[in-house]
Design a protein around this motif. Structure first.
Motif, PDB file in Angstrom:
ATOM      1  N   TYR A   1       0.831  -1.209   0.000  1.00  0.00           N
ATOM      2  CA  TYR A   1       0.000   0.000   0.000  1.00  0.00           C
ATOM      3  C   TYR A   1       0.860   1.252   0.000  1.00  0.00           C
ATOM      4  CZ  TYR A   1       0.249   1.850   4.820  1.00  0.00           C
ATOM      5  OH  TYR A   1       0.657   2.440   5.972  1.00  0.00           O
TER       6      TYR A   1
ATOM      7  N   GLN B   1       2.056   1.747  -3.626  1.00  0.00           N
ATOM      8  CA  GLN B   1       0.942   2.173  -4.471  1.00  0.00           C
ATOM      9  C   GLN B   1       0.557   3.624  -4.171  1.00  0.00           C
ATOM     10  OE1 GLN B   1      -0.340   0.489  -7.009  1.00  0.00           O
ATOM     11  NE2 GLN B   1      -1.612   2.281  -7.471  1.00  0.00           N
TER      12      GLN B   1
ATOM     13  N   ALA C   1       0.558   6.840  -6.712  1.00  0.00           N
ATOM     14  CA  ALA C   1      -0.548   7.790  -6.864  1.00  0.00           C
ATOM     15  C   ALA C   1      -0.061   9.227  -6.762  1.00  0.00           C
ATOM     16  CB  ALA C   1      -1.620   7.503  -5.807  1.00  0.00           C
TER      17      ALA C   1
ATOM     18  N   VAL D   1      -9.355   9.441  -1.601  1.00  0.00           N
ATOM     19  CA  VAL D   1      -8.836   8.162  -2.120  1.00  0.00           C
ATOM     20  C   VAL D   1      -8.200   7.406  -0.969  1.00  0.00           C
ATOM     21  CG1 VAL D   1      -7.254   7.066  -3.728  1.00  0.00           C
ATOM     22  CG2 VAL D   1      -8.412   9.188  -4.383  1.00  0.00           C
TER      23      VAL D   1
ATOM     24  N   VAL E   1      -6.018   3.872  -0.186  1.00  0.00           N
ATOM     25  CA  VAL E   1      -5.288   2.718  -0.701  1.00  0.00           C
ATOM     26  C   VAL E   1      -5.287   1.659   0.389  1.00  0.00           C
ATOM     27  CG1 VAL E   1      -3.114   1.862  -1.616  1.00  0.00           C
ATOM     28  CG2 VAL E   1      -3.835   4.202  -2.121  1.00  0.00           C
TER      29      VAL E   1
ATOM     30  N   GLU F   1     -13.003   7.012  -3.730  1.00  0.00           N
ATOM     31  CA  GLU F   1     -12.363   5.933  -4.501  1.00  0.00           C
ATOM     32  C   GLU F   1     -11.597   5.026  -3.546  1.00  0.00           C
ATOM     33  OE1 GLU F   1      -8.873   5.450  -7.864  1.00  0.00           O
ATOM     34  OE2 GLU F   1     -10.229   7.182  -7.998  1.00  0.00           O
TER      35      GLU F   1
ATOM     36  N   VAL G   1      -8.855   2.026  -3.595  1.00  0.00           N
ATOM     37  CA  VAL G   1      -7.850   1.303  -4.393  1.00  0.00           C
ATOM     38  C   VAL G   1      -7.412   0.084  -3.590  1.00  0.00           C
ATOM     39  CG1 VAL G   1      -5.599   1.407  -5.499  1.00  0.00           C
ATOM     40  CG2 VAL G   1      -7.090   3.425  -5.500  1.00  0.00           C
TER      41      VAL G   1
ATOM     42  N   PRO H   1     -11.831   0.764  -8.629  1.00  0.00           N
ATOM     43  CA  PRO H   1     -11.193   0.389  -9.901  1.00  0.00           C
ATOM     44  C   PRO H   1     -10.658  -1.045  -9.832  1.00  0.00           C
ATOM     45  CG  PRO H   1      -9.750   1.829  -8.649  1.00  0.00           C
ATOM     46  CD  PRO H   1     -11.052   1.775  -7.891  1.00  0.00           C
TER      47      PRO H   1
ATOM     48  N   VAL I   1      -5.064  -3.954  -7.908  1.00  0.00           N
ATOM     49  CA  VAL I   1      -3.657  -3.993  -8.277  1.00  0.00           C
ATOM     50  C   VAL I   1      -3.029  -5.241  -7.646  1.00  0.00           C
ATOM     51  CG1 VAL I   1      -1.430  -2.815  -8.114  1.00  0.00           C
ATOM     52  CG2 VAL I   1      -3.550  -1.476  -8.360  1.00  0.00           C
TER      53      VAL I   1
END
Length: 900
Positions: A11, A14, A18, A57, A59, A89, A91, A112, A115
Motif C-alpha cells: 500500500y 501504491q 498515486a 482516495v 489505498v 475511490e 484502491v 477500480p 492492483v
C-alpha cells in the motif's frame, strides 16, 4: 484483516505511485491531505482538494484474499469517514475474488480494478515514475539499478511522515519528494552494480557452455587462463541468452556487472560512457569520450573491486575495430565477455571463441514444453518432432512456442502447418521472451547484404547451399561440380583445390552463416538459414539454383564402384536432398535420372535397401518419361530395381522387370553386348534363387561365354559369371564342377580387385562353403574367417553380406561340434537380417532354420520348433511349398515335432 509486511509495503508503494502520477498529470488539484495511517498500517488516505470539489482516495492492501464483503465493508467505512467529499475511490492492492474484480462500485465509492500485490512489479512501476518526475525537476534520476531500492526507502519515509496529518500544495509535494530522493539516494551503497537485462525465466540447457565460461573466467574467485572470452555463433542461436544466464548466475561473485550493447558504434560509446556515471566518476557530462576514458581507467586500476564487462552483439567489423581500442588492459579483478556472430575475433586477442551450436534435441524439446507450460500435457512427441524440424535454433523455437501458446494449438498441428507454410507460419508470431530484437526472417538479412558486398561468388555459394542437404556438404561437391554452378560461382572454384572453397566460405563463416569442419573438409548451414535464403529469391531463381545443385552433384558423384565408395559415402546424403529437389521442381532430365540411379546403386550395395528403393523408382519414371521404354538406360533402371527386389526377397516383383530389361537390351543393343550378358546373368540368378535350376543354367552359361568373348577372362564381370555358375553347380551337388570355377573367380578377383574388395570376400566365402560341404573343414575355416574380416572392414557389421559370413562360419562351428561358438554368431546374423532385410526375407528364414537346427542338435527341441515353424511360413509365402529350401525346412520341422 492483517496483511503483514508485504501488504504494508504494497500500500505504501501504491500510494507513492498515486502521488507521482498526480504530479506528472495535468489533473487540476490545489492541495492534497495525507491522513494518518491506521494502527494496523494497512491503508492511507489521500484527500485531494480543488476549486470544483474534493476527492477522497484510500489505498488498502492485503496479502490475504480480499472478498466482496471485505471490499463493501471498507467502502462503507470510507464513506462514513469522508462522506463530505464529492468523489470517493477505494484502491485495493492484493489478491481479490472474482466478485471484487467485477464489483466496480459500492454505494458512492468507486472501486477500480485491483492492483496485484507483486512488490517487484510495483517497485519497477514506481521507479519508472520516479525517474520521470526527477528528470522533470531537473534533478538526477540516479542509477537505474538502484532506483527500486530508492523507491522502497521512500515508501518507509512516507509511512513515518504520514503518522500525522499533512496538507501540501503541488509545489510542496514536489519539493518534498525531490528532497527525500536526494537524501535517500545518498544513503544507498554504490555497490553492487548490475545492469544486465532481466533473466529469461524460460532459459533451458547450455550446461556445458555455462561450465566453459565458469572454468575460463572464474574458479574459486581467481581469474584463470584469460580475462577475456567470447561466444560466437549464428544470429538467433542464443548467444545473448547464454551470457545473460551466466551473468545472473555469477552476479554475487562481482561488485559490478556492466552490460553494454555493441550492436552499433553509437550504442557502444553511449553505454560505455554511462559506466562513469554509474560509478560517480568525475567527468564532463557532455564529453562521452572523456567519460569512456574515466570508466576504462577505473576498470584497469580498481583491484579491490571485482567486475564483469559484457559487450553484447559485437557483430559489425567496424564496431569490433572500435571495441578493440576500449578493452581494459589485463586486470586480475575483471573479466570481459563478448558475444558476436563473427567467428574470427583475433582483433580482440581471441583465437578460439566458444562456437555456440544449436540446442540439442532434448534441450530443444524441454524448452518448448517449459515455454508453453505443457510439461505434463502429454505432448512430448509433438514437441520433439517440432524441435527437430526447427533444427534446435532458439529464436525459431521461441517464435513457434509463442504461437502455440497464443493460439492454444497442439504441437503436432503446428508442425503439420509449418511443413506446408514454412517461414510464413513461423513469422506470424514474433519472439515474446528472450529479448530477441528480430525474427528468423529478418535477423540474417544484414549479414546477407554484407556478404554480397564483399564477394558475389560467396553470396552465390550461400544461395547454392540453400538447395543442398544442410549438414556436411563436402568440398569436392563444389570443386568437382564447379562447371555446373554458373558463371560467377563456377570460375571462383578451382579443381581439386580446397583453398578456393575456404576462400569463398570465409565471408559466410565470418557471420556464422556456415560452420566449417576443417578436419572433414565439409561445411554445414542451418536449415532456417536455407529457408530465409530461398525466401529472398524469385521462383525463377529458385528453380535455377535447384537445377544447378542437381547438375553439380551429378558431376561430382562418381561411378559407385567399390573403389569410389569413400567419395560416394560423403555425397550420398546430398543425393537424398537432390531427390527432393528433383521432385519439387520437376527436374526431369537424363542428368537427374543418372544421379538418382548412382546414389541408389551405392546405397543398395551398402545394404540400405529401404533408402535406395524410392530413388531407383524415381529414376525409372524419369527415364520412362524422358527416354521412353526402349532406351538402354530405361533397361538399366529396370534391371537395378529388379536386383533390389531380388535382394529383398521379392522375386515375383523382380522377374517381370528382369525379363523386360533382357528384351530391351536384346532388341536395342544386340545379343553380343555386355549389358545383354548382365541381363542374362541376373535373370539366371533369380531362377537360381527360386529353385528353377534347369532354367538358370543355360542362361548362366550363355552369359559366361558372352563375357569371355567381349570382355575377356580377366574382367570382374567374367569372374562374377564364373562364381554364379559355380554356385548353381554346388547347389545341385556338382562339387567337382563347381570348385575350379570358384578358384578361378577367386584368383581373378584377387588380381583385379584386390583382397580388400567385397567381391573377393564373396569368393572366399563361396569357396569355403564348398570345402565345408565336402568335409574339408580345416581348409574352409580360415577362408570363412578371412571373408568375415573383409566384410567387417569394408561393409560394416550391419550389412547382409556380413550376416551371411557370420552364418557360414557358425555353420562350420556347428558341424564340427563347436556349438557354443556357433550360437552367438547365428543369433547375431539373425538380428542383422531382421533389421536390414525384414522378417519376410528368405535369408531371415535361413537364419531361423539354422539357429533352430543348433537348438535341436543340443537337445533344446522346445526352442527349435517355433523357429522352424516361423521359417517354414516365410519360405512358403516367398518361395512356395515346392522350393528345395522350403522342403528342407519342412523336413526339419517335422523331425522336431516327432521328437517331442
Amino acid at each position: 484483516m492483517s496483511g503483514g509486511q508485504p501488504a504494508i509495503r504494497g500500500y505504501l508503494i501504491q500510494t507513492l505511485i498515486a502521488l507521482l502520477d498526480a504530479l506528472a498529470k495535468d489533473r487540476p488539484w490545489d492541495y492534497v491531505r495525507l491522513e494518518p495511517a491506521d494502527p494496523d498500517l494497512e491503508k492511507i488516505d489521500l484527500l485531494w482538494e480543488q476549486a470544483s470539489g474534493t476527492r477522497a482516495v484510500q489505498v488498502k492492501s492485503s496479502q490475504n484474499q480480499i472478498g466482496k464483503a471485505d471490499a463493501e465493508r471498507w467502502a462503507e467505512e470510507l464513506e462514513t469517514h469522508h462522506g463530505g467529499a464529492d468523489e470517493l475511490e477505494l484502491v485495493l492492492v492484493g489478491p481479490c475474488a472474482q466478485s471484487v474484480v467485477q464489483l466496480g462500485r459500492a454505494g458512492r465509492v468507486t472501486i477500480p480494478p485491483p492492483v496485484p500485490l507483486n512488490l517487484d512489479l510495483l517497485c519497477q512501476a514506481a521507479a519508472h515514475r520516479l525517474a520521470l518526475f526527477l528528470e522533470s525537476q531537473g534533478a538526477s534520476a540516479g542509477r537505474a539499478d538502484q532506483r527500486e531500492a530508492l523507491v522502497r526507502q521512500l515508501g518507509w519515509r512516507l509511512a513515518q511522515w504520514s503518522a500525522e496529518s499533512h496538507r501540501l500544495s503541488r509545489a510542496e509535494l514536489a519539493g518534498l519528494l525531490e528532497a527525500w530522493s536526494r537524501e535517500e539516494a545518498a544513503k544507498l551503497p554504490l555497490f553492487p552494480i548490475f545492469t544486465a537485462p532481466q533473466r529469461n525465466p524460460f532459459f533451458t540447457g547450455r550446461e556445458a557452455e555455462l561450465e566453459w565460461l565458469h572454468t575460463r573466467l572464474r574458479t574459486a574467485g581467481r581469474a584463470v587462463l584469460s580475462q577475456t572470452q567470447a561466444i560466437s555463433g549464428l544470429g538467433g542461436v542464443g548467444k545473448t541468452q547464454t551470457v545473460l544466464e551466466y551473468a545472473h548466475q555469477v552476479r554475487g561473485d562481482y561488485d559490478a556487472v556492466f552490460w553494454i550493447s555493441a550492436a552499433s558504434e553509437l550504442e557502444l560509446r553511449t553505454e560505455y560512457a554511462q559506466i562513469a556515471a554509474r560509478l560517480g566518476l568525475p567527468h564532463d557530462a557532455g564529453d562521452a569520450e572523456g567519460a569512456m576514458r574515466a570508466a576504462r581507467r577505473w576498470l584497469e586500476s580498481s583491484p579491490d573491486r571485482r567486475w564483469l564487462l559484457v559487450f553484447d552483439n559485437a557483430d559489425d567489423p567496424q564496431v569490433l575495430d572500435v571495441l578493440q581500442g576500449w578493452l581494459p588492459s589485463s586486470s586480475p579483478a575483471g573479466d570481459i565477455l563478448v558475444t558476436s556472430r563473427a567467428r574470427v575475433l583475433e582483433a580482440l586477442g581471441l583465437v578460439s571463441p566458444l562456437a555456440l551450436a544449436t540446442l540439442p534435441a532434448a534441450e530443444s524439446t524441454a524448452f518448448l514444453l517449459k515455454r508453453t507450460g505443457r510439461e505434463q500435457a502429454g505432448e512430448v512427441t509433438g514437441a520433439a518432432e517440432l524441435a527437430r524440424e526447427l533444427d534446435g535454433l532458439p529464436l525459431a523455437l521461441e517464435q513457434a512456442a509463442a504461437y502455440v501458446l497464443d493460439r492454444d494449438v497442439p504441437f503436432a498441428e503446428y508442425l503439420a502447418s509449418y511443413r506446408r507454410q514454412r517461414l510464413a507460419l513461423l513469422e506470424q508470431r514474433g519472439p515474446q521472451s528472450g529479448a530477441y530484437p528480430q525474427t528468423v526472417a529478418t535477423t540474417w538479412l544484414l549479414n546477407f547484404r554484407q556478404v554480397g558486398m564483399e564477394s558475389a561468388a560467396a553470396a552465390e555459394l550461400l544461395q547454392l547451399s540453400a538447395f543442398l542437404g544442410a549438414g556436411a556438404i563436402p568440398f569436392e561437391l563444389l570443386s568437382a561440380g564447379r562447371g555446373e554452378l554458373g558463371p560467377t560461382l563456377g570460375p571462383a572454384l578451382a579443381a581439386d583445390e580446397s583453398l578456393s572453397v575456404y576462400e569463398l566460405l570465409k565471408p559466410l563463416a565470418r557471420f556464422s552463416l556456415v560452420r566449417v569442419d576443417r578436419t572433414e573438409q565439409t561445411y554445414s548451414v542451418h536449415r532456417l538459414v536455407q529457408e530465409v535464403t530461398k525466401g529472398q529469391l524469385s521462383e525463377v531463381s529458385r528453380r535455377a539454383w535447384a537445377e544447378r545443385a542437381v547438375r553439380g552433384l551429378n558431376a561430382a558423384f562418381p561411378s559407385p564402384q567399390f573403389e569410389n565408395w569413400a567419395t560416394c559415402a560423403r555425397l550420398a546424403q546430398q543425393g537424398l536432398a537432390a531427390s527432393e529437389l528433383i521432385a519439387t521442381y520437376g527436374l526431369q532430365s537424363n542428368v537427374s535420372a543418372r544421379l538418382l540411379n548412382q546414389v541408389a546403386f551405392y546405397l543398395a550395395a551398402r545394404g540400405q535397401y529401404a533408402v535406395a528403393e524410392p530413388l531407383y523408382q524415381q529414376a525409372l519414371e524419369i527415364r520412362r518419361q524422358v527416354l521412353g521404354e526402349q532406351h538402354p538406360n530405361f533397361a538399366q533402371s529396370l534391371n537395378a530395381l529388379a536386383s533390389l527386389y531380388e535382394s529383398t526377397g521379392r522375386y515375383e516383383q523382380a522377374e517381370p522387370l528382369l525379363q523386360q530389361a533382357l528384351e530391351i537390351r536384346r532388341e536395342v543393343l544386340g545379343e553380343q553386348h555386355p549389358d545383354f550378358a548382365r541381363s542374362l546373368n541376373n535373370l539366371a540368378a533369380l531362377y537360381d534363387s527360386t529353385g528353377r535350376y534347369e532354367q538358370a543354367e543355360p542362361l548362366y552359361q550363355e552369359a559366361l561365354d558372352l563375357y569371355r568373348q567381349v570382355l575377356g577372362e580377366q574382367h570382374p564381370n567374367f569372374a562374377l559369371s564364373l562364381n554364379n555358375l559355380a554356385f548353381l553347380y554346388k547347389t545341385t551337388g556338382r562339387y567337382e564342377q563347381a570348385e575350379p570355377l570358384y578358384q578361378q573367380a577367386l584368383e581373378i578377383r584377387r588380381q583385379v580387385l584386390g583382397e580388400q574388395h567385397p567381391n573377393f570376400a564373396l569368393s572366399l566365402n563361396n569357396l569355403a562353403a564348398l570345402y565345408s560341404a565336402t568335409g574339408r573343414s580345416e581348409q574352409a575355416e580360415p577362408l570363412f574367417q578371412q571373408a568375415l574380416e573383409v566384410y567387417r572392414q569394408v561393409l560394416g557389421e550391419q550389412h547382409p553380406d556380413f550376416a551371411t559370413s557370420l552364418n557360414n562360419l557358425a555353420a562350420l562351428y556347428s558341424a564340427t561340434g563347436r556349438s557354443e561358438q556357433a550360437e552367438p554368431l547365428y543369433q547375431q546374423a539373425l538380428e542383422i537380417r531382421r533389421q536390414v532385410l525384414g522378417e519376410q526375407h528368405p535369408d531371415f528364414a535361413t537364419s531361423l532354420n539354422n539357429l533352430a537346427a543348433l537348438y535341436f542338435a543340443t537337445g533344446r527341441s522346445e526352442q527349435a520348433e517355433p523357429l522352424y515353424q516361423q521359417a517354414l511360413e516365410v519360405l512358403r509365402q516367398v518361395l512356395g511349398p515346392n522350393h528345395p529350401h522350403t522342403k528342407l525346412v519342412q523336413a526339419n520341422y517335422d523331425r522336431a515335432r516327432r521328437a517331442r
